[in-house]
Design an enzyme around this catalytic site. Structure first.
Site, short mmCIF file in Angstrom:
data_model
loop_
_atom_site.label_atom_id
_atom_site.label_comp_id
_atom_site.label_asym_id
_atom_site.label_seq_id
_atom_site.Cartn_x
_atom_site.Cartn_y
_atom_site.Cartn_z
N LYS A 35 0.84 -1.22 0.00
CA LYS A 35 0.00 0.00 0.00
C LYS A 35 0.86 1.25 0.00
O LYS A 35 0.61 2.20 -0.74
CB LYS A 35 -0.90 0.01 1.24
CG LYS A 35 -2.12 -0.86 1.06
CD LYS A 35 -3.36 -0.14 1.55
CE LYS A 35 -4.61 -0.78 0.96
NZ LYS A 35 -5.24 -1.72 1.81
N ARG A 36 1.87 1.24 0.86
CA ARG A 36 2.73 2.41 0.99
C ARG A 36 3.42 2.73 -0.35
O ARG A 36 3.74 3.86 -0.65
CB ARG A 36 3.79 2.12 2.06
CG ARG A 36 4.67 3.28 2.42
CD ARG A 36 5.37 2.98 3.73
NE ARG A 36 6.27 1.85 3.61
CZ ARG A 36 7.55 1.96 3.23
NH1 ARG A 36 8.05 3.14 2.95
NH2 ARG A 36 8.32 0.91 3.16
#
Ligand code: GLU
Length: 475
Positions: free
Chosen positions: A245-246
């Site tokens: 996600k990051r």
């Protein structure tokens, strides 16, 4: 199916989650190839997983595609609604002796797998009902329908990206086509739908490469034309590991909310796994003109926010002022809490847009940098701006404001006046511009301050300057 006609492509998302970046890239490649060739780009919603498919996810997928400008031809096709057609094909294969009923119970299959596990063999269905006489079937017992797959030789997926990928048929067991409750499996549904939709090219993630071998067996059993396959390497994070996600594994609407323009996303997604020489900036028109399947990369692409930012900055500079105002207005309107720009704010934003766009990598940055335009009255001061005004800036303003007030309200006129004032007072222009900026914007950085004066308009600008001058010259 008309292999001789124009290509027909499809995007076939499962609405069990939102449209993520990998799905968006798959959609883009299919769309580009269809637009490049004058073919069709169809949308199929694979909603057969009734537990996990949600209307919200379907809406988010359609919304994401629309935002990206990936328009599909005709109406979306919903896979679940076609279950009868899928069943009919399974029945046909059964009637032709190319499929069979398997009555193995769950317990039997579990025992079979336990044995295979114990013997260190790969776990797969052993074909125990493949050649049994149907008369041996237990009465009223539930059954599944399995494909009578080839048991020897190999299945070769001729893949435009991966080359020829070979699968030994002995490793592909007799897959289930219809479950015991009569529902079609995913494998069956995909193959039947691709045939019925006249799909000529299947471009999708390489997590489907193994499925392609099984799907090919089914296509061959039906004697249907084989589509062209292209399985795209997955997108990795900047460190080469699985995309997190990051590092960008987000739903497409998250990119919209982060302030990326659809043109920038299209350009960026295109470059994630496709190349045209060393070109980084590729407009959508160029992409449609150039896109081909040969230039799809063979190794995983790496997601890189810096590159996306650079492209976004490029498209922000290239987009017309009016469109940019609309984009920023829409973005602020979607925020929580929503900021609704009135006509005054919008016209100020329009006036300052040429200067604002030069500095921003995202619409969010641009909107934040323009915040001082949206409300009346002197904006709150950052500590640095407060310091400038308190330490002599306010006094400068008190003297300067009456001179500005009689100027023609243009950037040029105001700058000339400020220069003359600075010269007369033995100051540098910056010593005059800084308190102006602090009072007008509340900050120490902004677009050129004379543009800011013009964007705010004479009345509002003088009122802000007057207020800060008064507050900082009392003692
Ligand atoms: N529904 C599948 C997925 O979302 C794609 C199937 C296909 O493209 O054949 O991963």
């Amino acid at each position: 199916m008309t292999q001789t006609g124009q290509p027909v492509l499809r995007f076939a998302p499962s609405p069990t989650g939102f449209l993520h970046i990998g799905g968006a890239r798959t959609a883009l490649f299919n769309w580009l190839y269809a637009r490049h060739t004058g073919g069709k780009f169809l949308l199929r919603i694979e909603d057969t997983d009734r537990q996990r498919s949600t209307p919200e996810a379907i809406a988010a997928i359609l919304d994401g595609l629309n935002w990206l400008g990936l328009n599909w031809d005709g109406e979306p096709l919903y896979q679940f609604a076609r279950a009868r057609r899928h069943q009919a094909i399974a029945e046909q294969l059964l009637a032709e002796g190319k499929a069979y009923r398997c009555y193995a119970t769950a317990q039997e299959l579990e025992e079979m797998r336990a044995r295979q596990r114990a013997e260190g063999k790969p776990m797969r269905y052993d074909g125990r009902w493949r050649d049994r006489d149907p008369s041996e079937a237990p009465a009223e017992a539930p059954f599944v329908i399995r494909l009578k797959a080839q048991q020897s030789g190999e299945t070769i997926v001729h893949d435009l990206v991966q080359g020829d990928v070979r699968f030994a048929n002995e490793n592909l067991d007799d897959m289930i086509l219809l479950r015991s409750d009569g529902t079609p499996t995913y494998m069956l549904a995909v193959v039947v739908d691709d045939f019925d939709m006249d799909i000529t090219h299947i471009i999708r993630g390489d997590d489907h490469l193994n499925n392609a071998a099984r799907q090919l067996q089914l296509i061959q059993a039906m004697d249907w034309p084989v589509p062209v396959y292209g399985h795209l390497p997955l997108i990795h994070g900047p460190d080469g590991a699985k995309l997190s996600k990051r590092h960008g594994a987000l739903a497409v609407d998250a990119y919209r909310e982060m302030g990326y323009l659809p043109e920038a996303m299209r350009n960026y997604l295109l470059r994630l796994g496709w190349s045209h020489g060393d070109d980084e900036t590729i407009s959508t028109e160029q992409a449609i003109g150039w896109f081909n399947l040969e230039n799809i990369g063979r190794s995983p692409a790496r997601f890189d926010f810096k590159k996306l930012d650079n492209l976004n900055a490029h498209y922000i500079r290239a987009t017309g002022d009016e469109t940019m105002v609309q984009e920023v207005t829409a973005l602020l309107g979607r925020r929580q809490p929503a900021v609704i720009l009135d006509d005054v704010a919008r016209s100020r934003l329009l006036l300052l847009m040429p200067a604002l766009r030069e500095r921003a990598k995202t619409l969010v940055e641009l909107a934040d940098g323009a915040d001082f335009l949206f409300r009346e009255g002197a904006p709150e001061l950052t500590p640095e701006a407060a310091k400038i005004l308190a330490e002599g800036g306010g006094t400068v303003l008190a003297k300067l404001v009456p001179q500005l007030a009689v100027q023609e309200w243009t950037a040029k006129g105001l700058e000339t006046a400020a220069r003359a004032f600075a010269e007369g007072a033995g100051m540098k222009l910056g010593q005059v511009a800084q308190p102006l900026r602090a009072a007008l914007t509340g900050r120490t950085t902004s677009p050129p301050v004379f543009d800011v004066l013009v964007a705010l308009g004479q009345k509002e600008a003088l009122s802000r300057l007057g207020a800060r001058a008064a507050a900082n010259t009392k003692n």
